[in-house]
Design an enzyme around this catalytic site. Structure first.
Site, mmCIF file in Angstrom:
data_model
loop_
_atom_site.group_PDB
_atom_site.id
_atom_site.type_symbol
_atom_site.label_atom_id
_atom_site.label_comp_id
_atom_site.label_asym_id
_atom_site.label_seq_id
_atom_site.Cartn_x
_atom_site.Cartn_y
_atom_site.Cartn_z
ATOM 1 N N GLU A 1 0.815 -1.221 0.000
ATOM 2 C CA GLU A 1 0.000 0.000 0.000
ATOM 3 C C GLU A 1 0.850 1.274 0.000
ATOM 4 O OE1 GLU A 1 -2.971 0.213 3.115
ATOM 5 O OE2 GLU A 1 -4.019 1.830 2.047
ATOM 6 N N LYS B 1 -7.801 -0.483 11.370
ATOM 7 C CA LYS B 1 -7.137 -0.906 10.123
ATOM 8 C C LYS B 1 -5.914 -0.032 9.875
ATOM 9 C CE LYS B 1 -6.419 -0.978 5.443
ATOM 10 N NZ LYS B 1 -5.557 -0.085 4.645
ATOM 11 N N ASP C 1 3.699 -14.240 11.708
ATOM 12 C CA ASP C 1 2.378 -14.698 11.275
ATOM 13 C C ASP C 1 1.394 -13.516 11.320
ATOM 14 O OD1 ASP C 1 -0.209 -15.792 11.240
ATOM 15 O OD2 ASP C 1 0.420 -17.636 12.215
ATOM 16 N N HIS D 1 -2.085 10.562 0.418
ATOM 17 C CA HIS D 1 -2.150 9.156 0.003
ATOM 18 C C HIS D 1 -2.204 9.047 -1.524
ATOM 19 C CE1 HIS D 1 -3.149 4.936 0.015
ATOM 20 N NE2 HIS D 1 -4.274 5.186 -0.635
HETATM 21 C C1 LIG Z 1 1.749 10.992 3.005
HETATM 22 C C2 LIG Z 1 2.178 12.060 4.012
HETATM 23 C C3 LIG Z 1 3.313 11.510 4.866
HETATM 24 C C4 LIG Z 1 2.649 13.290 3.247
HETATM 25 O O1 LIG Z 1 2.839 14.323 4.165
HETATM 26 P P1 LIG Z 1 3.559 15.697 3.798
HETATM 27 O O2 LIG Z 1 3.297 16.616 4.914
HETATM 28 O O3 LIG Z 1 3.197 16.106 2.417
HETATM 29 O O4 LIG Z 1 5.047 15.230 3.765
HETATM 30 P P2 LIG Z 1 6.383 16.079 3.747
HETATM 31 O O5 LIG Z 1 6.869 16.058 2.337
HETATM 32 O O6 LIG Z 1 6.264 17.375 4.460
HETATM 33 O O7 LIG Z 1 7.338 15.110 4.612
HETATM 34 C C5 LIG Z 1 7.151 14.908 6.014
HETATM 35 C C6 LIG Z 1 7.830 13.601 6.393
HETATM 36 O O8 LIG Z 1 7.009 12.500 5.944
HETATM 37 C C7 LIG Z 1 7.845 11.495 5.366
HETATM 38 N N1 LIG Z 1 7.543 11.397 3.922
HETATM 39 C C8 LIG Z 1 6.683 12.186 3.231
HETATM 40 N N2 LIG Z 1 6.626 11.803 1.941
HETATM 41 C C9 LIG Z 1 7.480 10.776 1.811
HETATM 42 C C10 LIG Z 1 7.862 9.959 0.708
HETATM 43 N N3 LIG Z 1 7.358 10.131 -0.510
HETATM 44 N N4 LIG Z 1 8.756 8.978 0.928
HETATM 45 C C11 LIG Z 1 9.284 8.783 2.147
HETATM 46 N N5 LIG Z 1 8.958 9.529 3.242
HETATM 47 C C12 LIG Z 1 8.067 10.515 3.065
HETATM 48 C C13 LIG Z 1 9.286 11.900 5.616
HETATM 49 O O9 LIG Z 1 9.731 11.374 6.828
HETATM 50 C C14 LIG Z 1 9.162 13.393 5.699
HETATM 51 O O10 LIG Z 1 10.169 14.005 6.476
HETATM 52 P P3 LIG Z 1 11.693 14.071 5.955
HETATM 53 O O11 LIG Z 1 12.291 12.805 6.457
HETATM 54 O O12 LIG Z 1 11.662 14.129 4.454
HETATM 55 O O13 LIG Z 1 12.242 15.260 6.612
HETATM 56 C C15 LIG Z 1 1.004 12.514 4.950
HETATM 57 O O14 LIG Z 1 -0.013 13.051 4.133
HETATM 58 C C16 LIG Z 1 0.433 11.390 5.777
HETATM 59 O O15 LIG Z 1 0.991 11.030 6.804
HETATM 60 N N6 LIG Z 1 -0.731 10.872 5.373
HETATM 61 C C17 LIG Z 1 -1.351 9.683 5.986
HETATM 62 C C18 LIG Z 1 -1.307 8.579 4.965
HETATM 63 C C19 LIG Z 1 -1.821 7.262 5.469
HETATM 64 O O16 LIG Z 1 -2.273 7.102 6.568
HETATM 65 N N7 LIG Z 1 -1.756 6.270 4.589
HETATM 66 C C20 LIG Z 1 -2.231 4.943 4.856
HETATM 67 C C21 LIG Z 1 -3.162 4.511 3.772
HETATM 68 S S1 LIG Z 1 -4.811 5.130 4.043
HETATM 69 C C22 LIG Z 1 -5.508 3.887 5.050
HETATM 70 O O17 LIG Z 1 -5.481 2.742 4.691
HETATM 71 C C23 LIG Z 1 -5.852 4.089 6.496
HETATM 72 C C24 LIG Z 1 -6.923 5.034 6.953
HETATM 73 C C25 LIG Z 1 -6.547 6.424 6.607
HETATM 74 O O18 LIG Z 1 -8.183 4.735 6.408
HETATM 75 C C26 LIG Z 1 -6.941 4.821 8.462
HETATM 76 C C27 LIG Z 1 -7.917 5.716 9.173
HETATM 77 O O19 LIG Z 1 -8.950 6.041 8.602
HETATM 78 O O20 LIG Z 1 -7.639 6.014 10.370
HETATM 79 N N1 LIG Z 2 -3.454 -20.428 15.516
HETATM 80 C C1 LIG Z 2 -2.200 -20.074 15.197
HETATM 81 O O1 LIG Z 2 -1.831 -18.904 15.268
HETATM 82 C C2 LIG Z 2 -1.243 -21.150 14.764
HETATM 83 C C3 LIG Z 2 0.001 -20.790 14.291
HETATM 84 N N2 LIG Z 2 0.937 -21.726 13.921
HETATM 85 C C4 LIG Z 2 2.264 -21.405 13.411
HETATM 86 O O2 LIG Z 2 3.223 -21.729 14.444
HETATM 87 C C5 LIG Z 2 4.480 -21.121 14.135
HETATM 88 C C6 LIG Z 2 5.117 -20.563 15.384
HETATM 89 O O3 LIG Z 2 5.238 -21.569 16.375
HETATM 90 P P1 LIG Z 2 6.513 -21.619 17.326
HETATM 91 O O4 LIG Z 2 6.166 -22.480 18.489
HETATM 92 O O5 LIG Z 2 6.973 -20.247 17.613
HETATM 93 O O6 LIG Z 2 7.565 -22.281 16.365
HETATM 94 P P2 LIG Z 2 8.679 -23.405 16.524
HETATM 95 O O7 LIG Z 2 8.139 -24.641 17.130
HETATM 96 O O8 LIG Z 2 9.310 -23.502 15.189
HETATM 97 O O9 LIG Z 2 9.698 -22.679 17.535
HETATM 98 C C7 LIG Z 2 9.585 -22.773 18.892
HETATM 99 C C8 LIG Z 2 10.673 -23.690 19.439
HETATM 100 O O10 LIG Z 2 11.953 -23.131 19.182
HETATM 101 C C9 LIG Z 2 12.860 -23.563 20.166
HETATM 102 N N3 LIG Z 2 13.645 -22.384 20.612
HETATM 103 C C10 LIG Z 2 14.959 -22.170 20.348
HETATM 104 N N4 LIG Z 2 15.365 -20.997 20.858
HETATM 105 C C11 LIG Z 2 14.304 -20.430 21.472
HETATM 106 C C12 LIG Z 2 14.093 -19.207 22.191
HETATM 107 N N5 LIG Z 2 15.078 -18.321 22.396
HETATM 108 N N6 LIG Z 2 12.869 -18.945 22.673
HETATM 109 C C13 LIG Z 2 11.860 -19.804 22.480
HETATM 110 N N7 LIG Z 2 11.988 -20.973 21.824
HETATM 111 C C14 LIG Z 2 13.207 -21.302 21.319
HETATM 112 C C15 LIG Z 2 12.048 -24.189 21.301
HETATM 113 O O11 LIG Z 2 12.240 -25.556 21.467
HETATM 114 P P3 LIG Z 2 12.803 -26.691 20.470
HETATM 115 O O12 LIG Z 2 14.195 -26.304 20.078
HETATM 116 O O13 LIG Z 2 12.760 -27.906 21.291
HETATM 117 O O14 LIG Z 2 11.876 -26.785 19.285
HETATM 118 C C16 LIG Z 2 10.602 -23.845 20.919
HETATM 119 O O15 LIG Z 2 9.678 -24.832 21.255
HETATM 120 C C17 LIG Z 2 4.174 -20.035 13.127
HETATM 121 O O16 LIG Z 2 4.641 -20.472 11.862
HETATM 122 C C18 LIG Z 2 2.643 -19.978 13.107
HETATM 123 O O17 LIG Z 2 2.196 -19.538 11.841
HETATM 124 C C19 LIG Z 2 0.674 -23.077 14.052
HETATM 125 C C20 LIG Z 2 -0.545 -23.494 14.505
HETATM 126 C C21 LIG Z 2 -1.625 -22.582 14.860
#
Ligand SMILES: CC(C)(COP(=O)([O-])OP(=O)([O-])OC[C@H]1O[C@@H](n2cnc3c(N)ncnc32)[C@H](O)[C@@H]1OP(=O)([O-])[O-])[C@@H](O)C(=O)NCCC(=O)NCCSC(=O)C[C@@](C)(O)CC(=O)[O-]
Ligand SMILES: NC(=O)C1=CN([C@@H]2O[C@H](COP(=O)(O)OP(=O)(O)OC[C@H]3O[C@@H](n4cnc5c(N)ncnc54)[C@H](OP(=O)(O)O)[C@@H]3O)[C@@H](O)[C@H]2O)C=CC1
Length: 423
Positions: free
Chosen positions: A82, A260, A276, A375
């Site tokens: 997006e 969202k 995930d 946007h």
């Molecule tokens: C789009 C902006 C940021 C423009 O905003 P602006 O004021 O025109 O931007 P600007 O040119 O003054 O720049 C300000 C800063 O924004 C960043 N920035 C700005 N432009 C860029 C670019 N091209 N590439 C990379 N970074 C950018 C960048 O950090 C920049 O600072 P800098 O670092 O340059 O000093 C602003 O209008 C904004 O924040 N809008 C919100 C957009 C948004 O939320 N998009 C999500 C999709 S819409 C949606 O799905 C969700 C929604 C909206 O429905 C959720 C809701 O309803 O709550």
């Molecule tokens: N409803 C849901 O959300 C479901 C999700 N999943 C999927 O399950 C997966 C994640 O499961 P997860 O249990 O994390 O995966 P894994 O089983 O791959 O990893 C966990 C294992 O890693 C080992 N491990 C090694 N180092 C560490 C550490 N620092 N901390 C913790 N554990 C460590 C542990 O034992 P050991 O070495 O003995 O393995 C542990 O059991 C994802 O891919 C997800 O999409 C699956 C089913 C349902």
């Protein structure tokens, strides 16, 4: 962690220069992010990851700038299709930075598995019989995962609920497990399947479902930011942002969109790090239901005594640094290296900070000029390509669409035709 995430002008670099700059700022080797050039996944790896694989789909990965989390700068990898999401997160992080950025905390990483027992004649007494065997059940569960126990994790609690339904009351045991740096689903599911027969025996019923709950309400990350009213656009903008939030708090129709917007940021980091996305989304939306059963805003916005906006967000964060695709997907490994996080808790906290930034940017845009200018100016590149613009024509078509404030496909095609006629 990044030396400095305030990379003004980062957007003007080309893609290769951005990778080099981000790697340098994060103290990585210059080529550490080069795997992102191709997406890191060929059909052979894909075939090992899922069933009936026929290929891969590319999703852009961007880097959000300006983030400070708990006093440390960080560059954030975000995978999203997006437009304006990465810009918006960077924009809000820039505003939050004025007052020190994001402050985050989290609980111990506890996931829960449910064991359902059916056909129990005395569910209330059965509940107590299971609890009486608490130590035995916990020991049996922990025997399934010695690695986790060795790392300091393991079962932290056993609770038992009775769940009345139409024709019978189920006994439902919950195993609460500290899963350390794993997402934990596989780990807790293995434990649940191992203890289910014993729990059923104690309850004098039949074991049925044995699976984690995605309502991960014992694994919460929190973020808070103070937003300087002047940096937001002045005191009226600050007040209108709070009005915008209040509608989301009171009205489920607005809350769904508000949330969202939060997930625009959260899911992008979840995907980039190989975690995930469905588990994260399920946990978040379950958390958005309040004690009275009403779906509401996940975040809060208030004015503090100085008239600045204080924004907060709390979310379940079922994410890991091990397990799933986090270590098998080359892009996930590179993305995690970029963040510099060393624990799953830190990763969850970063995701919540990004979700809050995304929310701040969107609500600020909505409370001021509206979403379309920022946007659609960025989405216009997609519209130009869809209209048939060649790479050298895109910037001219985008400029015309933005100037005309008209982003329809027909208009883009007409602009392109005019441009070509003039040549
Ligand atoms: C789009 C902006 C940021 C423009 O905003 P602006 O004021 O025109 O931007 P600007 O040119 O003054 O720049 C300000 C800063 O924004 C960043 N920035 C700005 N432009 C860029 C670019 N091209 N590439 C990379 N970074 C950018 C960048 O950090 C920049 O600072 P800098 O670092 O340059 O000093 C602003 O209008 C904004 O924040 N809008 C919100 C957009 C948004 O939320 N998009 C999500 C999709 S819409 C949606 O799905 C969700 C929604 C909206 O429905 C959720 C809701 O309803 O709550
Ligand atoms: N409803 C849901 O959300 C479901 C999700 N999943 C999927 O399950 C997966 C994640 O499961 P997860 O249990 O994390 O995966 P894994 O089983 O791959 O990893 C966990 C294992 O890693 C080992 N491990 C090694 N180092 C560490 C550490 N620092 N901390 C913790 N554990 C460590 C542990 O034992 P050991 O070495 O003995 O393995 C542990 O059991 C994802 O891919 C997800 O999409 C699956 C089913 C349902």
């Amino acid at each position: 962690m990044a030396g400095n995430s305030r990379l003004s002008g980062f957007r003007n670099l080309d893609v290769v220069e951005r990778r080099r700059t981000a790697a340098r700022e994060c103290g990585l080797e210059p080529d550490a992010l080069d795997v992102l050039e191709t997406g890191g996944l060929d059909s052979e790896i894909a075939d090992r990851m899922i069933e009936n694989a026929v290929g891969v789909i590319g999703v852009p990965v961007g880097v959000a700038t300006n983030f400070t989390v708990n006093g440390r700068d960080v560059l954030v990898p975000m995978a999203t299709e997006e437009p304006s999401v990465v810009a918006a997160a960077s924009n809000a992080a820039r505003i939050a930075r004025v007052r020190g950025g994001f402050t985050t905390t989290s609980t111990t990483p506890v996931m829960q598995a449910q064991v359902q027992i059916v056909d129990v004649t005395d569910p209330e007494a059965a509940r107590l019989r299971v609890l009486e065997a608490r130590e035995e059940i916990i020991e049996l569960a922990e025997r399934q995962d010695p690695t986790l126990v060795r790392l300091g994790g393991g079962v932290v609690d056993l609770t038992v609920r009775t769940v009345p339904t139409g024709d019978q009351t189920y006994v439902v045991a919950h195993l609460a497990v500290d899963v350390r740096d794993a997402m934990g689903a596989n780990a807790v599911n293995t434990m649940a399947e191992a203890v289910a027969p014993r729990i059923a025996e104690l309850a004098q019923g039949r074991p049925l479902l044995r699976i984690l709950t995605n309502r991960a309400d014992r694994r919460i990350s929190r973020a808070r930011a103070v937003l300087d009213a002047e940096a937001l656009g002045g005191p009226e903008v600050a007040r209108d942002i709070v009005h915008g939030y209040r509608l989301a708090a009171a009205d489920p129709y607005r809350a769904a969109t508000h949330n969202k917007g939060i997930m625009n940021g959260v899911s992008a980091v979840v995907l980039a790090t190989g975690n995930d996305t469905r588990a994260m989304e399920a946990g978040a939306h379950a958390h958005a239901v309040d004690a009275s059963g009403r779906y509401t805003s996940l975040s809060t916005f208030e004015l503090d005594a100085a008239g600045d906006v204080v924004a907060t967000l709390e979310l379940p964060t079922p994410v890991g640094l091990v397990g799933g695709a986090t270590r098998t997907h080359p892009v996930a490994r590179a993305a995690l290296a970029l963040t510099g996080v060393t624990t799953a808790r830190e990763l969850g906290e970063l995701m919540v900070a990004v979700g809050l930034a995304q929310n701040i940017a969107a609500v600020r845009a909505l409370a001021t000029e509206g979403i379309q200018r920022g946007h659609m100016s960025l989405h216009a590149r997609n519209i130009a390509v869809a209209a048939g613009a060649e790479p050298e024509e895109i910037s001219q078509v985008v400029a015309a669409l933005v100037a005309d404030r008209s982003f329809g496909a027909d208009h883009a095609e007409a602009v392109l035709a005019r441009l070509r006629d003039r040549r």
